[in-house]
Design a protein around this motif. Structure first.
Motif, mmCIF file in Angstrom:
data_model
loop_
_atom_site.group_PDB
_atom_site.id
_atom_site.type_symbol
_atom_site.label_atom_id
_atom_site.label_comp_id
_atom_site.label_asym_id
_atom_site.label_seq_id
_atom_site.Cartn_x
_atom_site.Cartn_y
_atom_site.Cartn_z
ATOM 1 N N GLU A 1 1.196 -1.246 0.348
ATOM 2 C CA GLU A 1 0.261 -0.136 0.036
ATOM 3 C C GLU A 1 0.602 1.342 0.858
ATOM 4 O O GLU A 1 1.858 1.335 0.413
ATOM 5 C CB GLU A 1 -0.541 -0.458 1.437
ATOM 6 N N GLU A 2 0.681 2.206 -0.877
ATOM 7 C CA GLU A 2 1.866 3.506 -0.475
ATOM 8 C C GLU A 2 0.632 4.318 -0.060
ATOM 9 O O GLU A 2 -1.044 5.012 -0.323
ATOM 10 C CB GLU A 2 1.786 3.516 -2.795
ATOM 11 N N ASP A 3 1.491 5.227 0.729
ATOM 12 C CA ASP A 3 0.808 6.558 0.979
ATOM 13 C C ASP A 3 0.980 7.552 0.430
ATOM 14 O O ASP A 3 1.501 7.412 -0.749
ATOM 15 C CB ASP A 3 1.378 6.829 2.550
ATOM 16 N N GLU A 4 0.193 8.703 0.813
ATOM 17 C CA GLU A 4 0.569 10.191 0.177
ATOM 18 C C GLU A 4 1.365 10.727 0.662
ATOM 19 O O GLU A 4 2.073 10.465 1.001
ATOM 20 C CB GLU A 4 -0.651 10.777 0.145
ATOM 21 N N TYR A 5 2.357 11.778 -0.666
ATOM 22 C CA TYR A 5 3.030 12.165 -0.107
ATOM 23 C C TYR A 5 3.256 14.131 -0.034
ATOM 24 O O TYR A 5 3.039 14.315 -0.876
ATOM 25 C CB TYR A 5 4.380 12.105 -1.665
ATOM 26 N N GLU A 6 3.536 14.134 0.971
ATOM 27 C CA GLU A 6 3.194 14.569 1.660
ATOM 28 C C GLU A 6 4.670 15.805 2.562
ATOM 29 O O GLU A 6 4.319 15.508 3.513
ATOM 30 C CB GLU A 6 1.709 14.873 3.035
ATOM 31 N N HIS A 7 5.718 16.043 1.651
ATOM 32 C CA HIS A 7 6.347 16.220 2.550
ATOM 33 C C HIS A 7 6.698 17.912 3.120
ATOM 34 O O HIS A 7 7.037 18.030 4.400
ATOM 35 C CB HIS A 7 7.750 16.620 1.045
ATOM 36 N N GLU A 8 5.350 18.672 2.597
ATOM 37 C CA GLU A 8 5.495 19.840 3.331
ATOM 38 C C GLU A 8 4.619 19.469 4.612
ATOM 39 O O GLU A 8 5.098 20.177 5.749
ATOM 40 C CB GLU A 8 4.841 20.871 2.780
ATOM 41 N N LYS A 9 3.836 18.604 4.783
ATOM 42 C CA LYS A 9 3.974 18.146 5.889
ATOM 43 C C LYS A 9 4.640 17.919 6.316
ATOM 44 O O LYS A 9 3.946 17.968 8.050
ATOM 45 C CB LYS A 9 2.102 17.571 5.568
ATOM 46 N N TRP A 10 5.636 17.244 6.292
ATOM 47 C CA TRP A 10 6.119 16.906 7.251
ATOM 48 C C TRP A 10 7.255 17.767 7.467
ATOM 49 O O TRP A 10 7.597 17.154 8.760
ATOM 50 C CB TRP A 10 7.083 14.629 6.478
ATOM 51 N N LEU A 11 7.495 18.514 6.561
ATOM 52 C CA LEU A 11 8.307 19.887 7.423
ATOM 53 C C LEU A 11 7.648 20.451 8.235
ATOM 54 O O LEU A 11 8.475 21.540 9.081
ATOM 55 C CB LEU A 11 9.139 20.342 6.099
ATOM 56 N N GLU A 12 6.735 20.719 8.395
ATOM 57 C CA GLU A 12 5.969 21.356 9.494
ATOM 58 C C GLU A 12 5.666 20.503 10.396
ATOM 59 O O GLU A 12 6.239 21.233 11.476
ATOM 60 C CB GLU A 12 4.891 21.647 9.026
ATOM 61 N N HIS A 13 6.077 19.587 10.304
ATOM 62 C CA HIS A 13 6.115 18.142 12.112
ATOM 63 C C HIS A 13 7.396 18.740 12.215
ATOM 64 O O HIS A 13 7.787 18.548 13.795
ATOM 65 C CB HIS A 13 6.137 16.809 10.860
ATOM 66 N N ILE A 14 7.867 18.558 11.218
ATOM 67 C CA ILE A 14 9.924 19.135 12.217
ATOM 68 C C ILE A 14 10.225 19.766 12.405
ATOM 69 O O ILE A 14 11.453 20.115 12.593
ATOM 70 C CB ILE A 14 11.086 17.895 11.294
ATOM 71 N N ARG A 15 9.176 21.117 12.418
ATOM 72 C CA ARG A 15 9.714 23.003 12.182
ATOM 73 C C ARG A 15 10.741 22.802 13.139
ATOM 74 O O ARG A 15 10.288 22.372 14.265
ATOM 75 C CB ARG A 15 8.970 23.968 11.888
ATOM 76 N N GLY A 16 11.926 23.650 13.129
ATOM 77 C CA GLY A 16 12.551 24.106 14.019
ATOM 78 C C GLY A 16 13.603 22.761 15.017
ATOM 79 O O GLY A 16 14.695 23.580 15.084
ATOM 80 N N LEU A 17 13.475 21.856 14.015
ATOM 81 C CA LEU A 17 14.726 21.040 13.911
ATOM 82 C C LEU A 17 15.492 20.585 12.948
ATOM 83 O O LEU A 17 16.470 19.353 13.144
ATOM 84 C CB LEU A 17 13.977 20.028 14.599
ATOM 85 N N GLU A 18 15.967 21.438 11.958
ATOM 86 C CA GLU A 18 15.944 20.625 10.258
ATOM 87 C C GLU A 18 17.551 20.662 11.304
ATOM 88 O O GLU A 18 18.753 20.180 10.042
ATOM 89 C CB GLU A 18 15.964 22.297 9.799
ATOM 90 N N SER A 19 18.696 22.260 12.190
ATOM 91 C CA SER A 19 19.749 22.021 12.061
ATOM 92 C C SER A 19 20.283 20.722 13.355
ATOM 93 O O SER A 19 21.770 20.834 13.420
ATOM 94 C CB SER A 19 20.028 23.049 12.831
ATOM 95 N N GLU A 20 19.244 19.254 13.502
ATOM 96 C CA GLU A 20 19.337 18.475 14.400
ATOM 97 C C GLU A 20 19.993 17.728 13.689
ATOM 98 O O GLU A 20 19.998 17.496 12.670
ATOM 99 C CB GLU A 20 18.146 17.773 14.807
ATOM 100 N N PRO A 21 21.370 17.367 14.083
ATOM 101 C CA PRO A 21 21.850 15.828 13.974
ATOM 102 C C PRO A 21 21.214 14.976 13.462
ATOM 103 O O PRO A 21 20.439 14.465 14.125
ATOM 104 C CB PRO A 21 23.021 15.952 14.346
ATOM 105 N N GLU A 22 21.982 14.074 12.751
ATOM 106 C CA GLU A 22 20.487 12.067 12.590
ATOM 107 C C GLU A 22 21.043 11.587 13.997
ATOM 108 O O GLU A 22 21.927 11.910 15.056
ATOM 109 C CB GLU A 22 22.263 11.196 11.747
#
Ligand code: SF4
Length: 185
Positions: free
Chosen positions: A68-89
């Motif tokens: 089963e394939e989910d929708e691709y919603e990268h903008e929504k994902w970016l919103e979910h992690i907003r503020g954590l862009e500089s965090e390391p893996e």
């Protein structure tokens, strides 16, 4: 292996095709009834997402497991992690990323009628299994398989080579791409 009576079926979130190879083999050998769920809005750019989806469709066909394939919603994902862009893996951004995928999988498992769900994310040597389990514990029907065990990663390399499955060279998001490029310098 004796499967607990309450586990009727498992929806397996697949982060990518190579990481799903050995877990699918192991779960089928153990007698589980499984389906696959490709839910990876974290992946950037879309061309890379399509490559990984195509590889997953190929694997699904070769191993005979429903996908089963989910929708691709990268903008929504970016919103979910907003503020954590500089965090390391392996940091808090990754915990939130795992939470995002597990929530989508829990919802899809319920929609499709699977009694339980899990994820192939624990296979990767760069993924800390305890961080994934910590997010999964929010759901009573999550099964904490640690697919690194029993030489899971080594087996995934063998199977991917045998089946000529595309292997990516960064985790998935644009921030992991940035870190991967920086490591090469
Ligand atoms: S590095 Fe990987 S696990 Fe972490 S946020 Fe990016 S895609 Fe998700």
């Amino acid at each position: 292996m004796n499967i607990p009576a309450d586990i009727e079926s498992i929806l397996v979130h697949m982060c990518c095709a190579p990481c799903a190879t050995a877990p699918i083999e192991r779960l089928l050998q153990d007698g589980y009834k499984i389906g696959l769920f490709f839910s990876n809005s974290n992946i950037y750019p879309f061309e890379e997402y399509k490559k990984r989806l195509n590889a997953s469709e190929k694997l699904s066909g070769l191993m005979g497991v429903y996908l089963e394939e989910d929708e691709y919603e990268h903008e929504k994902w970016l919103e979910h992690i907003r503020g954590l862009e500089s965090e390391p893996e392996k940091g808090i951004r990754c915990s939130k990323c795992f939470a995002y995928s597990l929530k989508r999988t829990a919802q899809m498992a319920e929609k499709l009628g699977y009694s339980h769900f899990t994820t192939t994310l624990t296979l990767g040597p760069h993924k800390v299994s305890s961080m994934i389990f910590a997010e999964g514990e929010n759901y009573s029907n999550y099964i904490p398989f640690d697919f690194k065990k029993k030489d899971g990663y080594k087996r995934s390399l063998e199977m991917s080579n045998e089946m000529d499955i595309f292997r990516q060279n960064y985790c998935g998001c644009e921030f992991s791409m940035r870190d991967s490029e920086a490591r090469k310098k």
